[in-house]
Design an enzyme around this catalytic site. Structure first.
Site, PDB file in Angstrom:
ATOM      1  N   ASN A 127      15.541  24.356  18.889  1.00 47.89           N
ATOM      2  CA  ASN A 127      15.318  25.145  20.153  1.00 47.89           C
ATOM      3  C   ASN A 127      14.258  24.401  20.995  1.00 47.89           C
ATOM      4  O   ASN A 127      13.205  24.432  20.769  1.00 47.89           O
ATOM      5  CB  ASN A 127      14.696  26.561  19.946  1.00 47.89           C
ATOM      6  CG  ASN A 127      14.633  27.419  21.173  1.00 47.89           C
ATOM      7  OD1 ASN A 127      14.840  27.012  22.339  1.00 47.89           O
ATOM      8  ND2 ASN A 127      13.922  28.620  21.155  1.00 47.89           N
ATOM      9  N   TRP A 128      14.751  23.737  21.990  1.00 48.03           N
ATOM     10  CA  TRP A 128      13.935  22.845  22.928  1.00 48.03           C
ATOM     11  C   TRP A 128      13.079  23.421  23.828  1.00 48.03           C
ATOM     12  O   TRP A 128      12.085  23.009  24.411  1.00 48.03           O
ATOM     13  CB  TRP A 128      14.735  21.853  23.506  1.00 48.03           C
ATOM     14  CG  TRP A 128      15.011  20.571  22.732  1.00 48.03           C
ATOM     15  CD1 TRP A 128      14.752  20.620  21.332  1.00 48.03           C
ATOM     16  CD2 TRP A 128      15.624  19.425  23.013  1.00 48.03           C
ATOM     17  NE1 TRP A 128      15.120  19.366  20.697  1.00 48.03           N
ATOM     18  CE2 TRP A 128      15.665  18.594  21.861  1.00 48.03           C
ATOM     19  CE3 TRP A 128      16.320  18.768  24.429  1.00 48.03           C
ATOM     20  CZ2 TRP A 128      16.199  17.269  21.728  1.00 48.03           C
ATOM     21  CZ3 TRP A 128      16.758  17.614  24.106  1.00 48.03           C
ATOM     22  CH2 TRP A 128      16.787  16.806  22.987  1.00 48.03           C
ATOM     23  N   LYS A 129      13.499  24.765  24.081  1.00 52.72           N
ATOM     24  CA  LYS A 129      12.681  25.664  24.957  1.00 52.72           C
ATOM     25  C   LYS A 129      12.479  25.085  26.201  1.00 52.72           C
ATOM     26  O   LYS A 129      13.460  24.399  26.749  1.00 52.72           O
ATOM     27  CB  LYS A 129      11.361  26.005  24.440  1.00 52.72           C
ATOM     28  CG  LYS A 129      11.380  26.670  22.959  1.00 52.72           C
ATOM     29  CD  LYS A 129      10.291  27.370  22.369  1.00 52.72           C
ATOM     30  CE  LYS A 129      10.472  27.633  21.149  1.00 52.72           C
ATOM     31  NZ  LYS A 129       9.087  28.515  20.542  1.00 52.72           N
ATOM     32  N   HIS A 182      15.695  35.605  21.941  1.00 55.02           N
ATOM     33  CA  HIS A 182      14.425  34.862  21.479  1.00 55.02           C
ATOM     34  C   HIS A 182      13.061  35.797  22.057  1.00 55.02           C
ATOM     35  O   HIS A 182      13.004  36.233  22.935  1.00 55.02           O
ATOM     36  CB  HIS A 182      14.344  33.577  21.999  1.00 55.02           C
ATOM     37  CG  HIS A 182      13.231  32.863  21.405  1.00 55.02           C
ATOM     38  ND1 HIS A 182      11.917  32.899  21.777  1.00 55.02           N
ATOM     39  CD2 HIS A 182      13.334  31.842  20.620  1.00 55.02           C
ATOM     40  CE1 HIS A 182      11.418  32.119  20.892  1.00 55.02           C
ATOM     41  NE2 HIS A 182      12.336  31.546  20.045  1.00 55.02           N
ATOM     42  N   GLU A 200      10.473  34.894  22.865  1.00 56.56           N
ATOM     43  CA  GLU A 200       9.968  34.596  24.315  1.00 56.56           C
ATOM     44  C   GLU A 200      10.770  35.214  25.380  1.00 56.56           C
ATOM     45  O   GLU A 200      10.197  35.930  26.567  1.00 56.56           O
ATOM     46  CB  GLU A 200       9.720  33.180  24.483  1.00 56.56           C
ATOM     47  CG  GLU A 200       8.857  32.480  23.597  1.00 56.56           C
ATOM     48  CD  GLU A 200       8.953  31.171  22.978  1.00 56.56           C
ATOM     49  OE1 GLU A 200       9.943  30.541  23.558  1.00 56.56           O
ATOM     50  OE2 GLU A 200       8.467  30.758  21.852  1.00 56.56           O
ATOM     51  N   GLU A 222      12.841  35.287  12.908  1.00 57.80           N
ATOM     52  CA  GLU A 222      11.727  34.587  13.578  1.00 57.80           C
ATOM     53  C   GLU A 222      10.402  35.463  13.838  1.00 57.80           C
ATOM     54  O   GLU A 222      10.271  36.208  14.989  1.00 57.80           O
ATOM     55  CB  GLU A 222      11.970  33.902  15.114  1.00 57.80           C
ATOM     56  CG  GLU A 222      13.202  32.837  14.851  1.00 57.80           C
ATOM     57  CD  GLU A 222      12.941  31.919  16.097  1.00 57.80           C
ATOM     58  OE1 GLU A 222      13.102  30.599  15.853  1.00 57.80           O
ATOM     59  OE2 GLU A 222      12.709  32.250  17.408  1.00 57.80           O
ATOM     60  N   GLY A 237       5.352  28.730  16.956  1.00 54.19           N
ATOM     61  CA  GLY A 237       4.407  27.784  17.770  1.00 54.19           C
ATOM     62  C   GLY A 237       2.999  27.745  17.411  1.00 54.19           C
ATOM     63  O   GLY A 237       1.965  27.633  17.867  1.00 54.19           O
ATOM     64  N   SER A 268       7.470  27.710  13.083  1.00 52.77           N
ATOM     65  CA  SER A 268       6.837  26.427  12.547  1.00 52.77           C
ATOM     66  C   SER A 268       7.308  26.090  11.233  1.00 52.77           C
ATOM     67  O   SER A 268       6.723  25.714  10.537  1.00 52.77           O
ATOM     68  CB  SER A 268       5.152  26.931  12.027  1.00 52.77           C
ATOM     69  OG  SER A 268       4.417  27.549  13.453  1.00 52.77           O
ATOM     70  N   GLY A 299      11.566  24.830  16.744  1.00 52.13           N
ATOM     71  CA  GLY A 299      10.813  24.678  18.099  1.00 52.13           C
ATOM     72  C   GLY A 299      10.414  23.358  18.177  1.00 52.13           C
ATOM     73  O   GLY A 299      10.957  22.074  18.235  1.00 52.13           O
ATOM     74  N   GLY A 300       9.026  23.186  18.023  1.00 53.72           N
ATOM     75  CA  GLY A 300       8.282  22.066  18.052  1.00 53.72           C
ATOM     76  C   GLY A 300       8.701  20.732  17.397  1.00 53.72           C
ATOM     77  O   GLY A 300       8.922  19.683  17.868  1.00 53.72           O
TER      78      GLY A 300
END
Ligand code: 13P
Length: 258
Positions: free
Chosen positions: A13-15, A99, A101, A171, A177, A217, A238-239
């Site tokens: 997930n590149w956000k 998500h 966010e 999640e 994150g 994470s 993500g990251g």
């Protein structure tokens, strides 16, 4: 993971990260290293504007491209939004829905999540449905109740064959994150709980077939342990999906368990 009954799916997930130019550099770096990734499906969910470009860049690979959100209406006065048909038409195969966010910053509710899941399935996209508790909710001991509610509402009105096509990503918000991963036992327990909810609502065969991911994470170091849990069938990353070598290490960790 349980490869007998269901696919392992490793999704990035590149956000709100990477321009198309950066996407091109990423594709050039990762493509020669990808190999066959025979056991798992690999997905990259990228910002809407970069979907057509990413589809082109990964055309000759087995990496599928997905969106990060969608609207549930087929068209209309919703400035800035994209429909499921638009995503499908430019070559997306997946779309992340609900998500945390989106829930936090864009007022997404379990009821709009349900509408989006249905719209995505109707368009032939596979939804990656995100659920998860906050730290406060975990500490209050209501994680299972909350997850039950989120999953039940998100899947309301779906047929058994539609539920089979939904990917569920657990999640925990406190792990996103933050560098704080849920332990394999914590994550595995909630993913097992999710499968039990599906079993109760749609039967054992459907429950066995649904891919349930962990996200929060997840990285090259902890992926193997998380994926060794019987009810964790992949990751939503993500990251660590932003660096080709890190994402590749997670794909390889999944492949090695096959
Ligand atoms: P991180 O892997 O950066 O914690 O993000 C997880 C996530 O939100 C994936 O959807």
């Amino acid at each position: 993971m349980n490869l007998k009954y269901r696919k392992t799916i490793i999704a990035g997930n590149w956000k709100m990260n990477k321009t198309l130019t950066e996407t091109k550099a990423y594709a050039e770096a990762i493509k020669p290293m990808l190999g066959k990734h025979k056991w798992c499906e690999v997905v990259l969910c990228v910002p809407s504007v970069n979907i057509p470009g990413a589809v082109r860049l990964f055309r000759d690979t087995r990496v599928a491209i997905g969106g990060e959100t969608c609207h549930y209406e087929a068209s209309g006065a919703y400035t800035g939004e994209v429909t499921v048909e638009m995503l499908k038409d430019v070559g997306a195969k997946y779309v992340i829905i609900g998500h945390s966010e989106r829930r936090q910053y864009y007022n997404e509710t379990d009821f709009t999540v349900n509408k989006k899941v249905r719209a995505a399935l109707d368009a032939g996209l596979r939804p990656i449905l995100c659920v998860g508790e906050s730290l406060e909710q975990r500490e209050l001991g209501v994680t299972e109740e909350l997850i039950t509610y989120q999953v039940k509402v998100a899947l309301a009105g779906l047929t058994e064959s539609q539920v089979r096509r939904v990917v569920i990503a657990y999640e925990p918000i406190w792990a996103i994150g933050t560098g704080k991963t849920a332990t394999a036992e914590q994550a595995g327990a909630v993913c097992s709980h999710i499968r039990a909810i599906i079993r109760k609502g749609y039967g054992a065969r459907v429950a066995r077939a649904v891919t349930i991911q962990y996200g929060g994470s997840m990285n090259a170091k902890n992926a193997a342990e998380l994926l060794s849990q019987p009810d964790i069938d992949g990751g939503l990353i993500g990251g660590a999906s932003l660096k080709p070598e890190d994402f590749l290490a997670i794909i390889n960790a999944a492949n090695q368990q096959g």
